[in-house]
Design a protein around this motif. Structure first.
Motif, PDB file in Angstrom:
ATOM      1  N   ARG A  75       0.809  -1.217   0.000  1.00  0.00           N
ATOM      2  CA  ARG A  75       0.000   0.000   0.000  1.00  0.00           C
ATOM      3  C   ARG A  75       0.843   1.267   0.000  1.00  0.00           C
ATOM      4  O   ARG A  75       0.559   2.215  -0.702  1.00  0.00           O
ATOM      5  N   GLU A  76       1.852   1.300   0.845  1.00  0.00           N
ATOM      6  CA  GLU A  76       2.612   2.540   0.957  1.00  0.00           C
ATOM      7  C   GLU A  76       3.321   2.856  -0.356  1.00  0.00           C
ATOM      8  O   GLU A  76       3.929   2.007  -0.972  1.00  0.00           O
ATOM      9  N   GLN A  77       3.216   4.092  -0.778  1.00  0.00           N
ATOM     10  CA  GLN A  77       3.907   4.476  -1.984  1.00  0.00           C
ATOM     11  C   GLN A  77       4.550   5.850  -1.808  1.00  0.00           C
ATOM     12  O   GLN A  77       4.283   6.573  -0.851  1.00  0.00           O
ATOM     13  N   THR A  78       5.405   6.173  -2.745  1.00  0.00           N
ATOM     14  CA  THR A  78       6.090   7.459  -2.727  1.00  0.00           C
ATOM     15  C   THR A  78       5.364   8.429  -3.647  1.00  0.00           C
ATOM     16  O   THR A  78       5.068   8.102  -4.798  1.00  0.00           O
ATOM     17  N   VAL A  79       5.086   9.620  -3.122  1.00  0.00           N
ATOM     18  CA  VAL A  79       4.428  10.664  -3.895  1.00  0.00           C
ATOM     19  C   VAL A  79       5.415  11.825  -4.058  1.00  0.00           C
ATOM     20  O   VAL A  79       5.977  12.306  -3.078  1.00  0.00           O
ATOM     21  N   SER A 112      -3.798  14.264   1.893  1.00  0.00           N
ATOM     22  CA  SER A 112      -4.491  13.036   1.483  1.00  0.00           C
ATOM     23  C   SER A 112      -3.513  11.870   1.475  1.00  0.00           C
ATOM     24  O   SER A 112      -3.841  10.759   1.916  1.00  0.00           O
ATOM     25  N   ALA A 113      -2.293  12.119   0.967  1.00  0.00           N
ATOM     26  CA  ALA A 113      -1.266  11.080   0.958  1.00  0.00           C
ATOM     27  C   ALA A 113      -0.899  10.664   2.376  1.00  0.00           C
ATOM     28  O   ALA A 113      -0.738   9.478   2.676  1.00  0.00           O
ATOM     29  N   LEU A 114      -0.764  11.649   3.265  1.00  0.00           N
ATOM     30  CA  LEU A 114      -0.422  11.363   4.661  1.00  0.00           C
ATOM     31  C   LEU A 114      -1.488  10.491   5.320  1.00  0.00           C
ATOM     32  O   LEU A 114      -1.168   9.547   6.046  1.00  0.00           O
ATOM     33  N   LYS A 115      -2.746  10.800   5.066  1.00  0.00           N
ATOM     34  CA  LYS A 115      -3.836  10.019   5.647  1.00  0.00           C
ATOM     35  C   LYS A 115      -3.818   8.587   5.127  1.00  0.00           C
ATOM     36  O   LYS A 115      -4.296   7.662   5.776  1.00  0.00           O
ATOM     37  N   ASN A 116      -3.237   8.410   3.947  1.00  0.00           N
ATOM     38  CA  ASN A 116      -3.140   7.084   3.337  1.00  0.00           C
ATOM     39  C   ASN A 116      -1.819   6.395   3.679  1.00  0.00           C
ATOM     40  O   ASN A 116      -1.500   5.337   3.149  1.00  0.00           O
ATOM     41  N   SER A 117      -1.025   7.038   4.573  1.00  0.00           N
ATOM     42  CA  SER A 117       0.288   6.526   4.985  1.00  0.00           C
ATOM     43  C   SER A 117       1.295   6.486   3.847  1.00  0.00           C
ATOM     44  O   SER A 117       2.222   5.668   3.838  1.00  0.00           O
ATOM     45  N   ASP A 118       1.139   7.380   2.874  1.00  0.00           N
ATOM     46  CA  ASP A 118       2.113   7.514   1.794  1.00  0.00           C
ATOM     47  C   ASP A 118       3.136   8.593   2.142  1.00  0.00           C
ATOM     48  O   ASP A 118       2.835   9.538   2.868  1.00  0.00           O
ATOM     49  N   ARG A 119       4.314   8.455   1.594  1.00  0.00           N
ATOM     50  CA  ARG A 119       5.385   9.436   1.810  1.00  0.00           C
ATOM     51  C   ARG A 119       5.367  10.475   0.692  1.00  0.00           C
ATOM     52  O   ARG A 119       5.230  10.120  -0.479  1.00  0.00           O
ATOM     53  N   ALA A 120       5.504  11.756   1.062  1.00  0.00           N
ATOM     54  CA  ALA A 120       5.459  12.824   0.071  1.00  0.00           C
ATOM     55  C   ALA A 120       6.783  13.574   0.026  1.00  0.00           C
ATOM     56  O   ALA A 120       7.367  13.900   1.058  1.00  0.00           O
ATOM     57  N   GLY A 121       7.261  13.845  -1.190  1.00  0.00           N
ATOM     58  CA  GLY A 121       8.477  14.613  -1.389  1.00  0.00           C
ATOM     59  C   GLY A 121       8.224  15.746  -2.368  1.00  0.00           C
ATOM     60  O   GLY A 121       7.172  15.806  -3.006  1.00  0.00           O
ATOM     61  N   LEU A 122       9.192  16.638  -2.502  1.00  0.00           N
ATOM     62  CA  LEU A 122       9.027  17.822  -3.345  1.00  0.00           C
ATOM     63  C   LEU A 122      10.269  18.051  -4.197  1.00  0.00           C
ATOM     64  O   LEU A 122      11.400  17.985  -3.708  1.00  0.00           O
ATOM     65  N   LEU A 123      10.024  18.309  -5.480  1.00  0.00           N
ATOM     66  CA  LEU A 123      11.076  18.727  -6.391  1.00  0.00           C
ATOM     67  C   LEU A 123      10.629  20.037  -7.027  1.00  0.00           C
ATOM     68  O   LEU A 123       9.597  20.073  -7.705  1.00  0.00           O
ATOM     69  N   ARG A 174      12.327   3.506  -8.354  1.00  0.00           N
ATOM     70  CA  ARG A 174      11.078   2.739  -8.309  1.00  0.00           C
ATOM     71  C   ARG A 174       9.916   3.602  -8.757  1.00  0.00           C
ATOM     72  O   ARG A 174       9.974   4.834  -8.720  1.00  0.00           O
ATOM     73  N   LYS A 175       8.851   2.952  -9.149  1.00  0.00           N
ATOM     74  CA  LYS A 175       7.659   3.667  -9.607  1.00  0.00           C
ATOM     75  C   LYS A 175       7.092   4.523  -8.482  1.00  0.00           C
ATOM     76  O   LYS A 175       6.969   4.096  -7.345  1.00  0.00           O
ATOM     77  N   ALA A 176       6.760   5.771  -8.806  1.00  0.00           N
ATOM     78  CA  ALA A 176       6.206   6.705  -7.835  1.00  0.00           C
ATOM     79  C   ALA A 176       4.965   7.366  -8.423  1.00  0.00           C
ATOM     80  O   ALA A 176       4.733   7.336  -9.632  1.00  0.00           O
ATOM     81  N   LEU A 177       4.159   7.938  -7.544  1.00  0.00           N
ATOM     82  CA  LEU A 177       3.042   8.764  -7.969  1.00  0.00           C
ATOM     83  C   LEU A 177       3.574  10.189  -8.085  1.00  0.00           C
ATOM     84  O   LEU A 177       4.036  10.763  -7.102  1.00  0.00           O
ATOM     85  N   VAL A 178       3.542  10.753  -9.291  1.00  0.00           N
ATOM     86  CA  VAL A 178       4.135  12.070  -9.545  1.00  0.00           C
ATOM     87  C   VAL A 178       3.062  13.066  -9.967  1.00  0.00           C
ATOM     88  O   VAL A 178       2.325  12.829 -10.928  1.00  0.00           O
TER      89      VAL A 178
END
Length: 296
Positions: A75-79, A112-123, A174-178
């Motif tokens: 479930r956990e993914q990188t955003v 929304s990502a945080l509530k889903n336990s996903d990690r969020a980054g910024l570029l 790895r595949k991420a949600l961008v």
């Protein structure tokens, strides 16, 4: 240290974003953004009909009967929020600039990502990659991302989407949600957008302002290109000038439409003069329909 005005703006965005996540988008994010792949869970005894490719030969040899590996969805993914901070983002003819709108959208999606336990980054990028913040999942981290979008002073003014995507693809193995957020005042990034869409789950968010789609019908104006700093006098009463402007505007819009279509990426069009919540709801609804049809 943040000044009081910026702190107040960040707090306002935080409160509004978290309320939207709780009241409107609860569950929607989880349902349309699936985890990236499978992770090993356990082994169990083989039963007829199981995929033989999942047989664990080591366990089978030890127990003298066939066992298969069981996997659960990871479930956990990188955003990653890839945000264009070029000078054109400071424009806004209404009550909000394009950069302020970008900060709010990032906040809603990041919470929304945080509530889903996903990690969020910024570029963040201009015509170079300006800053990269590694993905994490906590409230303080998200507020930091919002702060950077609102307060960071870019070194450069122009836009290079192609270069930003190349950097992103090398960075994320790895595949991420961008989420690629920009006004897309750039060209020659179609090939790299297609590559990125194949490697990652890519969503393009196009930010615009209504004044960019129309020009004055009369008068001579001195205008400054926010990305080049060049000043130029333009006679907008000239039919030739008007026709040339709308011709170039149409050519660029066609380029963007074709680029997004060929890359097969999701696109959101969000303007500073309209509530962005409507476009987000529409996006989630359309993506759910695609999922139901097996288009992902």
């Amino acid at each position: 240290m943040l000044n009081s005005e910026l702190l107040a703006k960040i707090k306002k965005i935080e409160l509004r974003s978290r309320k939207l996540v709780d009241d409107v988008f609860s569950g929607k994010y989880h349902s349309v953004f699936k985890g990236q792949g499978l992770e090993f869970s356990e082994v169990r005894e083989y039963v007829p009909g199981d995929d033989v490719r999942r047989i664990s030969w080591n366990v089978t040899a030890r127990r003298n009967k066939p066992y298969i590996k069981k996997y659960d969805e990871e479930r956990e993914q990188t955003v990653i929020f890839a945000v264009d901070l070029s000078a054109s983002g400071t424009f806004g003819s209404k009550n909000i600039t394009k950069n302020d709108l970008i900060a709010e959208l990032t906040a809603v999606l990041a919470f929304s990502a945080l509530k889903n336990s996903d990690r969020a980054g910024l570029l963040t990028f201009t015509d170079t990659v300006e800053k990269y913040i590694k993905p994490a999942k906590n409230k303080k981290h998200i507020l930091k991302l919002i702060d950077i979008i609102l307060s960071y002073k870019p070194k450069n003014q122009k836009t290079d989407i192609d270069g930003a995507l190349k950097y992103l693809n090398k960075l994320c193995k790895r595949k991420a949600l961008v989420f690629l957020i920009s006004d897309f005042y750039d060209n020659k990034f179609d090939s790299m957008l297609k590559v990125t869409a194949k490697k990652h789950d890519l969503v393009c968010i196009k930010i615009s302002d209504p004044k960019e789609k129309e020009i004055p019908k009369r008068g001579i104006f001195s205008l400054r290109d926010t990305e080049t700093g060049q000043m130029i006098d333009i006679d907008f009463s000239s039919k030739q000038v008007q026709n040339e402007y709308y011709k170039n505007f149409k050519i660029h819009q066609n380029y963007l439409d074709d680029t997004f279509k060929v890359a097969k990426t999701d696109v959101m069009d969000i303007s500073t003069d309209k509530p962005y919540i409507n476009e987000l709801i529409k996006f989630f609804r359309n993506r759910q329909t695609k999922l139901a049809k097996g288009n992902f």
